[in-house]
Design an enzyme around this catalytic site. Sequence first.
Site: not given
Length: 501
Positions: A258-260, A262, A268
């Site tokens: 997940s975004k957590r 990175g 990106e």
Amino acid sequence: MSQNKQVRVRFAPSPTGKLHIGGARTAIYNWAFARANGGTFILRIDDTDPARSTDENTQIILRAMRWLGLDWDEGPDKGGDFGPYAQTERLEIYRKAAHSLLAEGKAYPCFCTPEKLAADKKAAEERHDSFQGYQRTCRNIDPAEAQARIEAGEPYTIRIKVPLDRGDVIVHDAVHGDVTFNARELDDFIIFRSDGTPTYNFATVVDDALMGITHIIRGDDHLSNTPRQIMVYEALDAPVPEFAHISMILGPDGKKLSKRHGATSVEEYRDAGYLSDAFVNYLALLGWSLDGETTIVPRDVLASQFSLDHVSKNPAKSDPERLNWINATYLSVMDNKTFSVQVLIPELVSAGLEPVSDTETDAEKIYATRPAWYDLLSEILKPRTTVSPDVVEKSRFLYEGAEVTFDEKSVSKSLAKDGAVSILEAAHAALLPVSEWTPANIDAALEVLPEQLDLKKRVVFQAVRVAECGNMVSPPLGESMALLGKDIALARLERALKIAQ
Ligand code: GLU
């Protein structure tokens, strides 16, 4: 795999978001499998979920695919004999296929309302029925009656008739082996909704069958859909392709990515300064290996050696440090011109260090203004760069004229020390007569100073380094000073001398 069948594979993203690394890896495996088998790689946009699909997302996905270098043989912008390649443009095809199944008695209209379905389910729960799916209420409605109800405008879905004697459905999976599903559990699932749109399990199979897909390589979140899809192939009398369901990519801690953790989307990573080749290499190894140990697997090796039998069924953990290492390795072996034009100059331009006019933003043109200078800078930066933007801070001291920015700590540890004055004076005197301003000649002129001044080599070089580069961690001194040019290098010594005195 049937040996003489031309391999045709597809990557079929739903444009409900950006291209994430899991999807990118699926795309890489399909691409590499096609290339390694002399097959065809198809890109199809699965945009049948109108509420969540956007054209903007489709464009982002196409852009990311191009950046990854995963060239497709058939698909958007490219065409092909089996198009169109976006599901929203194929609705008529699905409608026809569903109606043929109706006509053949392999599917049937279902008039059950959502309330009726909910009540049936509740009743099945209450009597602890081991089967809680659709109760096949409409399966035996007389076709003439069904037709009359349709004509009278009654809403209906279309359900597939799973043969009652079908027995177990076995998915032969190249990664998971044989996975057995009980056909009774599949129930007569919906292939067309009452709003006239096909369900995923139907549209996908119609497409895969018509497009002649031989191998389906996709995330293992779709493994549970596969027995239903096999029912559709069988109803369509189409050959069932080979399957390879690949494991999830987890975060480094083994938890769902997940975004957590990175960055999760391809762009990106591009924006963070990773090379497409290195990124593809890294992703390919999350779940596949060449020989169990090789870490640098260039694109051409992937495209010739990829095989499904080296795909692991265990979830892969993402590993940012490994990505950094792979990226640094790719950077370090670039030739100087390529590094200059593809990495260094674009970064210097975007950091505003290279003042360029609008007509002159082409990195090739900038390089051509002083190729030897960029080659030398590239030579010293290549082994010191992990991601492209690293070059900016390491090059900044070259763009400051005589007034280099000093790092305070470095100044107090060297220029502010006793002896700094004599070091700087001696360096100035030694360098002044150097006529051919090359790293080797600069190094040779400085080399004799420690003995001459009876000081430790480290002390001498640190003082000169801080005078020239502003800090103690800059690239090699001779090269740095050669890049500065003699006038600036001497002017910096004179300025540092003023500070030291
Ligand atoms: N559109 C599906 C997805 O993005 C692809 C499923 C498939 O490959 O069959 O998950």
